[in-house]
Structures are given as structure tokens and as C-alpha cells.
Design a protein around this motif. Structure first.
Motif, mmCIF file in Angstrom:
data_model
loop_
_atom_site.group_PDB
_atom_site.id
_atom_site.type_symbol
_atom_site.label_atom_id
_atom_site.label_comp_id
_atom_site.label_asym_id
_atom_site.label_seq_id
_atom_site.Cartn_x
_atom_site.Cartn_y
_atom_site.Cartn_z
ATOM 1 N N LEU A 123 2.870 -27.072 -13.767
ATOM 2 C CA LEU A 123 3.832 -26.009 -14.052
ATOM 3 C C LEU A 123 3.725 -25.530 -15.493
ATOM 4 O O LEU A 123 3.832 -24.326 -15.755
ATOM 5 N N SER A 124 3.510 -26.436 -16.417
ATOM 6 C CA SER A 124 3.371 -26.049 -17.828
ATOM 7 C C SER A 124 2.198 -25.103 -18.025
ATOM 8 O O SER A 124 2.303 -24.107 -18.756
ATOM 9 N N LYS A 125 1.109 -25.404 -17.376
ATOM 10 C CA LYS A 125 -0.055 -24.515 -17.484
ATOM 11 C C LYS A 125 0.273 -23.145 -16.916
ATOM 12 O O LYS A 125 -0.096 -22.123 -17.485
ATOM 13 N N ALA A 126 0.959 -23.125 -15.791
ATOM 14 C CA ALA A 126 1.310 -21.846 -15.167
ATOM 15 C C ALA A 126 2.327 -21.078 -16.005
ATOM 16 O O ALA A 126 2.256 -19.849 -16.099
ATOM 17 N N ILE A 127 3.257 -21.771 -16.613
ATOM 18 C CA ILE A 127 4.249 -21.109 -17.463
ATOM 19 C C ILE A 127 3.572 -20.498 -18.679
ATOM 20 O O ILE A 127 3.919 -19.391 -19.110
ATOM 21 N N ASP A 128 2.590 -21.189 -19.226
ATOM 22 C CA ASP A 128 1.892 -20.721 -20.431
ATOM 23 C C ASP A 128 0.839 -19.658 -20.152
ATOM 24 O O ASP A 128 0.468 -18.914 -21.053
ATOM 25 N N ASP A 129 0.344 -19.587 -18.935
ATOM 26 C CA ASP A 129 -0.746 -18.663 -18.615
ATOM 27 C C ASP A 129 -0.363 -17.801 -17.411
ATOM 28 O O ASP A 129 -0.376 -18.283 -16.276
ATOM 29 N N PRO A 130 -0.045 -16.525 -17.630
ATOM 30 C CA PRO A 130 0.377 -15.649 -16.530
ATOM 31 C C PRO A 130 -0.639 -15.558 -15.386
ATOM 32 O O PRO A 130 -0.255 -15.408 -14.226
ATOM 33 N N GLU A 131 -1.923 -15.660 -15.717
ATOM 34 C CA GLU A 131 -2.939 -15.601 -14.661
ATOM 35 C C GLU A 131 -2.848 -16.809 -13.735
ATOM 36 O O GLU A 131 -3.022 -16.676 -12.520
ATOM 37 N N LEU A 132 -2.573 -17.981 -14.301
ATOM 38 C CA LEU A 132 -2.395 -19.175 -13.466
ATOM 39 C C LEU A 132 -1.069 -19.110 -12.713
ATOM 40 O O LEU A 132 -0.977 -19.562 -11.574
ATOM 41 N N ALA A 133 -0.064 -18.534 -13.328
ATOM 42 C CA ALA A 133 1.244 -18.421 -12.684
ATOM 43 C C ALA A 133 1.164 -17.577 -11.414
ATOM 44 O O ALA A 133 1.920 -17.812 -10.467
ATOM 45 N N GLU A 134 0.250 -16.623 -11.389
ATOM 46 C CA GLU A 134 0.106 -15.782 -10.194
ATOM 47 C C GLU A 134 -0.256 -16.616 -8.967
ATOM 48 O O GLU A 134 0.108 -16.268 -7.847
ATOM 49 N N VAL A 135 -0.949 -17.708 -9.184
ATOM 50 C CA VAL A 135 -1.327 -18.586 -8.078
ATOM 51 C C VAL A 135 -0.074 -19.201 -7.428
ATOM 52 O O VAL A 135 -0.034 -19.422 -6.224
ATOM 53 N N LEU A 136 0.950 -19.450 -8.231
ATOM 54 C CA LEU A 136 2.173 -20.067 -7.729
ATOM 55 C C LEU A 136 3.226 -19.044 -7.311
ATOM 56 O O LEU A 136 4.343 -19.409 -6.978
ATOM 57 N N ASP A 137 2.869 -17.780 -7.330
ATOM 58 C CA ASP A 137 3.817 -16.730 -6.969
ATOM 59 C C ASP A 137 3.935 -16.667 -5.449
ATOM 60 O O ASP A 137 3.237 -15.916 -4.778
ATOM 61 N N LEU A 138 4.826 -17.490 -4.913
ATOM 62 C CA LEU A 138 5.051 -17.564 -3.471
ATOM 63 C C LEU A 138 6.452 -17.080 -3.129
ATOM 64 O O LEU A 138 7.023 -17.457 -2.113
ATOM 65 N N PHE A 139 6.995 -16.252 -3.977
ATOM 66 C CA PHE A 139 8.371 -15.811 -3.816
ATOM 67 C C PHE A 139 8.447 -14.675 -2.815
ATOM 68 O O PHE A 139 7.471 -13.978 -2.557
ATOM 69 N N GLU A 140 9.629 -14.475 -2.255
ATOM 70 C CA GLU A 140 9.805 -13.499 -1.182
ATOM 71 C C GLU A 140 9.592 -12.063 -1.634
ATOM 72 O O GLU A 140 9.103 -11.239 -0.883
ATOM 73 N N ALA A 141 9.998 -11.772 -2.844
ATOM 74 C CA ALA A 141 9.867 -10.405 -3.361
ATOM 75 C C ALA A 141 9.018 -10.449 -4.631
ATOM 76 O O ALA A 141 8.932 -11.484 -5.288
ATOM 77 N N PRO A 142 8.392 -9.337 -4.956
ATOM 78 C CA PRO A 142 7.621 -9.306 -6.201
ATOM 79 C C PRO A 142 8.531 -9.591 -7.400
ATOM 80 O O PRO A 142 9.688 -9.172 -7.430
ATOM 81 N N VAL A 143 7.995 -10.332 -8.353
ATOM 82 C CA VAL A 143 8.759 -10.682 -9.553
ATOM 83 C C VAL A 143 7.953 -10.326 -10.790
ATOM 84 O O VAL A 143 6.712 -10.285 -10.755
ATOM 85 N N SER A 144 8.652 -10.091 -11.860
ATOM 86 C CA SER A 144 7.990 -9.791 -13.128
ATOM 87 C C SER A 144 7.398 -11.073 -13.706
ATOM 88 O O SER A 144 7.719 -12.181 -13.255
ATOM 89 N N THR A 145 6.586 -10.926 -14.713
ATOM 90 C CA THR A 145 6.000 -12.089 -15.381
ATOM 91 C C THR A 145 7.104 -12.971 -15.954
ATOM 92 O O THR A 145 7.058 -14.198 -15.835
ATOM 93 N N LYS A 146 8.100 -12.324 -16.554
ATOM 94 C CA LYS A 146 9.228 -13.079 -17.112
ATOM 95 C C LYS A 146 9.954 -13.854 -16.014
ATOM 96 O O LYS A 146 10.241 -15.047 -16.184
ATOM 97 N N GLN A 147 10.255 -13.204 -14.891
ATOM 98 C CA GLN A 147 10.946 -13.886 -13.797
ATOM 99 C C GLN A 147 10.117 -15.042 -13.249
ATOM 100 O O GLN A 147 10.651 -16.109 -12.952
ATOM 101 N N ARG A 148 8.812 -14.815 -13.119
ATOM 102 C CA ARG A 148 7.940 -15.869 -12.586
ATOM 103 C C ARG A 148 8.008 -17.102 -13.481
ATOM 104 O O ARG A 148 8.128 -18.227 -12.995
ATOM 105 N N ARG A 149 7.950 -16.890 -14.786
ATOM 106 C CA ARG A 149 8.028 -18.017 -15.722
ATOM 107 C C ARG A 149 9.375 -18.721 -15.598
ATOM 108 O O ARG A 149 9.451 -19.954 -15.606
ATOM 109 N N GLN A 150 10.437 -17.931 -15.459
ATOM 110 C CA GLN A 150 11.769 -18.521 -15.301
ATOM 111 C C GLN A 150 11.858 -19.310 -13.993
ATOM 112 O O GLN A 150 12.428 -20.402 -13.960
ATOM 113 N N TYR A 151 11.301 -18.773 -12.935
ATOM 114 C CA TYR A 151 11.324 -19.462 -11.643
ATOM 115 C C TYR A 151 10.543 -20.773 -11.712
ATOM 116 O O TYR A 151 10.967 -21.786 -11.155
#
Length: 185
Positions: free
Chosen positions: A69-97
């Protein structure tokens, strides 16, 4: 007289044989009891070892989860891999989630290893649900939680959080810390 002596000797021999058998039986019982006690102690040791190993495995899993999670929080490109949310979210929201997931997972692991009780877990969750980002995260991941097998700790605690969130949102008091019924110990 000779007959009486023979009878006394015969009875003495029978008594001695009986005493010998009794002593042998007592010795056998004592040895069996000792063996059973040794097995009980060994079994308790194995159970403690298994319990300790389970805690070690959970701690290692939690550390790995946080590292990912730390890697994904620090790197938006890695965070996209964990973007399994129901609706599209911003980069900020993804990090918060992702961070909300880390908070929840940490509490879940703390509960699993016995560092906090179910009631303490409930109180902690009631506190973090005061944050709108955590609430949004919880709603955005409900379909993921629906795949968790019923009866597991994680499923039961997830249902408890769902109920608590509903109660918090339906509450008409500003005293959020009294909303919801903590689970009985």
C-alpha cells in the motif's frame, strides 16, 4: 497343626502375590499417568507454537500489506493497479482510499492477533468513520467485501461496520461516540 501351618503359608503366599499384583498395577497406572501428563504438556507446547506461528504469519502479512500500500500511495501509476472501486476516483481519492484500507486492515489484524477486543475494534472504527474519506472508501469497496466468505472474522467485522455506518448516518445526534451498540464481549 501341620495343616494349619500349610494354610497360613498358603494364605501368606496368596497375600504376597496379591500385594505384588497390586503394586505392579499401581506402578503401571503411575507410569501411564506420567506418560499422559507428558503428552498433555507436549500438546500444550505444540498449540502455543502453532498460535505463535499464526501470529507471526499475520504480522508478516500485515507488514507486506503495508509495504504494498505504501508503494501504491507514493506512486500514482502503481495505485492504478489497486483501483478496484465502483466509480472512477481522482488520484487524491485513490490515495485516501488506500490509506483508509491500511487503517481498516491494521485494526482487523490487531483484532485477529488479540491486541484489541471486538468492542475496542468497534470503538476504533466508529472513530475513523467520522472521516468522510473513510466513509466514501467503505462504500466504494462494498462489492469487494461481498466476496468475502461468510463466517470469517473479516466478513463478520465487515457486516458490523456496515451496520455501524448505517446507524451513524441515521443518527440525529452530534454525539457520534454513543451511536451504535458495541458488540458484547
Amino acid at each position: 497343626m501341620a495343616t494349619q501351618r500349610f494354610r497360613v503359608r498358603g494364605l501368606g503366599a496368596v497375600a504376597a502375590a496379591t500385594a505384588g499384583l497390586a503394586a505392579g498395577a499401581l506402578a503401571t497406572l503411575a507410569a501411564q499417568r506420567h506418560a499422559l501428563e507428558a503428552l498433555r504438556v507436549r500438546l500444550e507446547h505444540l498449540e502455543r507454537t502453532a498460535h505463535t506461528q499464526q501470529h507471526t504469519n499475520l504480522a508478516n502479512q500485515q507488514r507486506l500489506h503495508w509495504e504494498l500500500l505504501s508503494k501504491a500511495i507514493d506512486d500514482p501509476e502503481l495505485a492504478e493497479v489497486l483501483d478496484l472501486f465502483e466509480a472512477p476516483v481522482s488520484t487524491k481519492q485513490r490515495r485516501q482510499y488506500l490509506y483508509a484500507n491500511a487503517l481498516y486492515t491494521n485494526a482487523l489484524f490487531y483484532y485477529r492477533i488479540g491486541n484489541i477486543s471486538r468492542e475496542e475494534f468497534f470503538g476504533y472504527i466508529r472513530g475513523i468513520l467520522q472521516n468522510p474519506a473513510v466513509r466514501e472508501y467503505w462504500y466504494a469497496t462494498r462489492h469487494q467485501r461481498a466476496t468475502i466468505a461468510d463466517g470469517s472474522d473479516e466478513a463478520e467485522l465487515g457486516h458490523m461496520v456496515d451496520e455501524l455506518l448505517t446507524q451513524l448516518e441515521e443518527s440525529d445526534t452530534d454525539e457520534w461516540w454513543v451511536v451504535g451498540e458495541p458488540p458484547s464481549p
